[in-house]
Design an enzyme around this catalytic site. Structure first.
Site, short mmCIF file in Angstrom:
data_model
loop_
_atom_site.label_atom_id
_atom_site.label_comp_id
_atom_site.label_asym_id
_atom_site.label_seq_id
_atom_site.Cartn_x
_atom_site.Cartn_y
_atom_site.Cartn_z
N GLY A 152 1.32 -1.99 4.07
CA GLY A 152 1.79 -0.62 3.90
C GLY A 152 3.00 -0.34 4.76
O GLY A 152 4.15 -0.37 4.29
N SER A 153 2.75 -0.11 6.05
CA SER A 153 3.85 0.26 6.95
C SER A 153 4.90 -0.84 7.07
O SER A 153 6.09 -0.54 7.26
CB SER A 153 3.30 0.65 8.33
OG SER A 153 2.43 -0.36 8.81
N ASP A 192 -4.77 3.47 -1.88
CA ASP A 192 -5.83 3.79 -0.90
C ASP A 192 -6.39 5.18 -1.12
O ASP A 192 -5.69 6.18 -0.97
CB ASP A 192 -5.25 3.69 0.51
CG ASP A 192 -5.07 2.25 0.95
OD1 ASP A 192 -6.03 1.47 0.84
OD2 ASP A 192 -3.96 1.90 1.39
N MET A 200 -12.25 4.28 -0.44
CA MET A 200 -12.90 4.54 0.86
C MET A 200 -13.55 5.91 0.71
O MET A 200 -13.14 6.90 1.33
CB MET A 200 -11.86 4.51 1.97
CG MET A 200 -11.34 3.10 2.26
SD MET A 200 -9.77 3.07 3.14
CE MET A 200 -8.63 3.19 1.76
N MET A 250 -9.01 7.91 0.15
CA MET A 250 -9.81 8.31 1.32
C MET A 250 -10.33 9.72 1.11
O MET A 250 -9.63 10.58 0.57
CB MET A 250 -8.95 8.27 2.58
CG MET A 250 -8.30 6.91 2.80
SD MET A 250 -7.36 6.89 4.33
CE MET A 250 -6.62 5.25 4.27
N GLY A 279 -2.57 -4.04 8.92
CA GLY A 279 -1.75 -4.63 9.96
C GLY A 279 -1.04 -5.91 9.56
O GLY A 279 -0.60 -6.68 10.42
N ASP A 284 -6.36 -6.72 4.25
CA ASP A 284 -5.77 -5.37 4.30
C ASP A 284 -5.82 -4.82 5.71
O ASP A 284 -6.90 -4.64 6.27
CB ASP A 284 -6.58 -4.47 3.34
CG ASP A 284 -6.04 -3.05 3.24
OD1 ASP A 284 -4.99 -2.76 3.82
OD2 ASP A 284 -6.70 -2.24 2.55
N HIS A 287 -8.41 0.91 -3.87
CA HIS A 287 -9.30 0.66 -2.73
C HIS A 287 -10.00 1.97 -2.40
O HIS A 287 -9.41 2.87 -1.81
CB HIS A 287 -8.45 0.15 -1.55
CG HIS A 287 -9.21 -0.02 -0.28
ND1 HIS A 287 -8.59 -0.22 0.93
CD2 HIS A 287 -10.55 -0.01 -0.02
CE1 HIS A 287 -9.50 -0.34 1.87
NE2 HIS A 287 -10.69 -0.19 1.33
N HIS A 307 -1.19 -1.38 -4.26
CA HIS A 307 -2.47 -1.08 -3.58
C HIS A 307 -2.57 0.43 -3.36
O HIS A 307 -1.66 1.04 -2.80
CB HIS A 307 -2.53 -1.84 -2.26
CG HIS A 307 -3.83 -1.72 -1.53
ND1 HIS A 307 -4.93 -2.47 -1.85
CD2 HIS A 307 -4.20 -0.93 -0.50
CE1 HIS A 307 -5.93 -2.15 -1.03
NE2 HIS A 307 -5.52 -1.21 -0.21
N GLY A 334 -8.96 3.91 7.24
CA GLY A 334 -8.69 5.33 7.45
C GLY A 334 -7.22 5.65 7.69
O GLY A 334 -6.80 6.76 7.38
N PHE A 335 -6.48 4.70 8.20
CA PHE A 335 -5.08 4.99 8.55
C PHE A 335 -4.20 3.76 8.34
O PHE A 335 -4.66 2.65 8.56
CB PHE A 335 -4.98 5.43 10.02
CG PHE A 335 -5.83 6.63 10.32
CD1 PHE A 335 -5.38 7.92 10.03
CD2 PHE A 335 -7.11 6.48 10.83
CE1 PHE A 335 -6.19 9.02 10.26
CE2 PHE A 335 -7.93 7.58 11.08
CZ PHE A 335 -7.47 8.86 10.79
N GLY A 336 -2.96 4.01 7.97
CA GLY A 336 -1.96 2.95 7.94
C GLY A 336 -1.41 2.75 9.35
O GLY A 336 -1.69 3.54 10.26
N GLY A 337 -0.66 1.69 9.53
CA GLY A 337 0.08 1.49 10.77
C GLY A 337 -0.75 1.03 11.96
O GLY A 337 -0.28 1.10 13.09
N MET A 368 -11.08 -6.31 5.55
CA MET A 368 -10.28 -5.35 6.33
C MET A 368 -9.95 -5.98 7.69
O MET A 368 -10.83 -6.45 8.40
CB MET A 368 -11.08 -4.06 6.58
CG MET A 368 -11.36 -3.21 5.37
SD MET A 368 -9.91 -2.64 4.47
CE MET A 368 -9.06 -1.64 5.71
N SER A 372 0.85 -1.19 0.00
CA SER A 372 0.00 0.00 0.00
C SER A 372 0.88 1.23 0.00
O SER A 372 1.67 1.44 0.94
CB SER A 372 -0.88 0.02 1.25
OG SER A 372 -1.37 1.34 1.44
C1 DX5 Z 1 -6.37 1.37 5.69
C2 DX5 Z 1 -5.86 1.06 4.31
C3 DX5 Z 1 -4.74 0.07 4.28
C4 DX5 Z 1 -3.51 0.52 4.99
C5 DX5 Z 1 -2.59 -0.62 5.21
O1 DX5 Z 1 -7.53 2.13 5.60
O2 DX5 Z 1 -6.90 0.52 3.52
O3 DX5 Z 1 -4.43 -0.29 2.94
O4 DX5 Z 1 -2.85 1.51 4.33
O5 DX5 Z 1 -1.53 -0.15 5.96
P1 DX5 Z 1 -0.81 -1.04 7.05
O6 DX5 Z 1 -0.26 -2.23 6.34
O7 DX5 Z 1 0.21 -0.13 7.61
O8 DX5 Z 1 -1.87 -1.45 8.05
ZN ZN Z 2 -6.42 -0.42 1.53
#
Ligand code: DX5
Ligand code: ZN
Length: 221
Positions: free
Chosen positions: A198-199, A36, A69, A38, A178, A176, A67, A34, A143-146, A138, A9
Site C-alpha cells: 500500500g504505502s 481493504d 476485516m 475495515m 509493510g 500483506d 480483504h 487489493h 487495521g492500518f496501512g504504513g 498478515m 492496496s
Molecule cells: C492492513 C491492510 C493492508 C495494508 C497494507 O490492515 O490489510 O493491506 O493496507 O499497507 P502497507 O503496505 O502500507 O503496510
Molecule cells: Zn489487506
C-alpha cells in the site's frame, strides 16, 4: 520461478480520485487491486464497502482482491461478489463457521481466501485446504496501512508454503503488511507469490518505478 503477483492496496491511494488511481497503478504494472474492508469492530478502523468496489470495477480489468476485516463476515459476501470482486478473503476469528463461509464465497463465484494475523495459529487450515484458493499471511496487525513488517511472518510463510506444496493444490500465498522494495525478495524466498503493498506504492510519486524495482528484486530470488 513462480508467477509473482503485485497487489497494490488502495488503502493508501487518494480516495478522492480512486478511479484514476486504480487505472494508473494498473498501467504501472499492478497484477491485482487489493481492497481493504475495515468495519471499526473487527479492526479499529473504517474504510470502504461494496459500493466503492462497484465504482472502481469498470476502471480496471485486473482481479479485485477483497480483504475483509469485518465481523460478521457472511452477510456482506454476496454484495461484494455482485460488486465485481474476484477474490474474497476473511479472518478465521471473524467467522463462526469457516467451512460455510469459504463455501459461500465460492458459491458466489469468487475465489476464497483465509487470512492469518501475526498471532493467529495455522491450525485453522487443517480441514479446509480443499476449499481454499488463497492463503494470506498478515505481516502487520490489521487495521492500518504504513506499519512495519513483522519478521516472524517469514517463518509463517515458509510453514504455509510447505503445507500448500504437500497438499498439491493450486493455492496462492499472499503476504500483506509493510512490504517494500527492500523486503519483498525475503517474502518471496520464504514462499510467497502474491505481494500486497500500500504505502510503498501509493506513497510514492512514480508507481511504475516502485513496481519495476519490486519485480527486479523478485527476479533475483
Ligand atoms: C492492513 C491492510 C493492508 C495494508 C497494507 O490492515 O490489510 O493491506 O493496507 O499497507 P502497507 O503496505 O502500507 O503496510
Ligand atoms: Zn489487506
Amino acid at each position: 520461478m513462480p508467477t509473482y503477483k503485485i497487489a497494490p492496496s488502495i488503502l493508501s491511494a487518494d480516495f478522492a480520485r480512486l478511479g484514476e488511481e486504480v487505472r494508473n497503478v494498473v498501467s504501472a504494472g499492478a497484477d491485482v487491486i487489493h481492497f481493504d474492508v475495515m468495519d471499526n469492530h473487527y479492526v479499529p478502523n473504517l474504510t470502504i464497502g461494496p459500493l466503492v468496489c462497484q465504482a472502481i470495477r469498470p476502471h480496471v480489468q485486473v482481479p479485485i482482491d477483497v480483504h475483509l476485516m469485518v465481523k460478521p463476515v457472511d452477510r456482506i459476501i454476496p454484495d461484494f461478489a455482485k460488486a465485481g470482486a474476484n477474490i474474497i478473503s476473511f479472518h478465521p476469528e471473524a467467522s463462526e463457521h469457516l467451512d460455510r463461509t469459504l463455501q459461500l464465497i465460492r458459491d458466489n463465484g469468487c475465489k476464497a481466501g483465509l487470512v492469518f494475523n501475526p498471532g493467529t495459529p495455522l491450525h485453522f487450515l487443517d480441514h479446509v485446504m480443499d476449499k481454499l484458493d488463497l492463503i494470506l499471511i498478515m505481516s502487520v496487525n490489521p487495521g492500518f496501512g504504513g506499519q512495519s513488517f513483522i519478521p516472524e511472518a517469514l517463518h509463517k510463510i515458509a510453514q504455509v508454503r510447505r503445507k500448500i506444496d504437500e497438499s498439491g493444490r493450486d493455492i496462492l500465498l499472499e503476504v500483506d503488511g509493510g512490504i517494500k522494495i527492500d523486503n519483498i525478495a525475503a517474502a518471496a524466498a520464504a514462499g510467497a507469490d502474491m505481494f500486497v503493498a500500500g504505502s510503498a506504492i501509493f506513497g510514492q510519486p512514480d508507481y511504475k518505478a516502485v513496481i519495476d524495482a519490486m519485480r527486479a528484486q523478485l527476479a533475483s530470488v
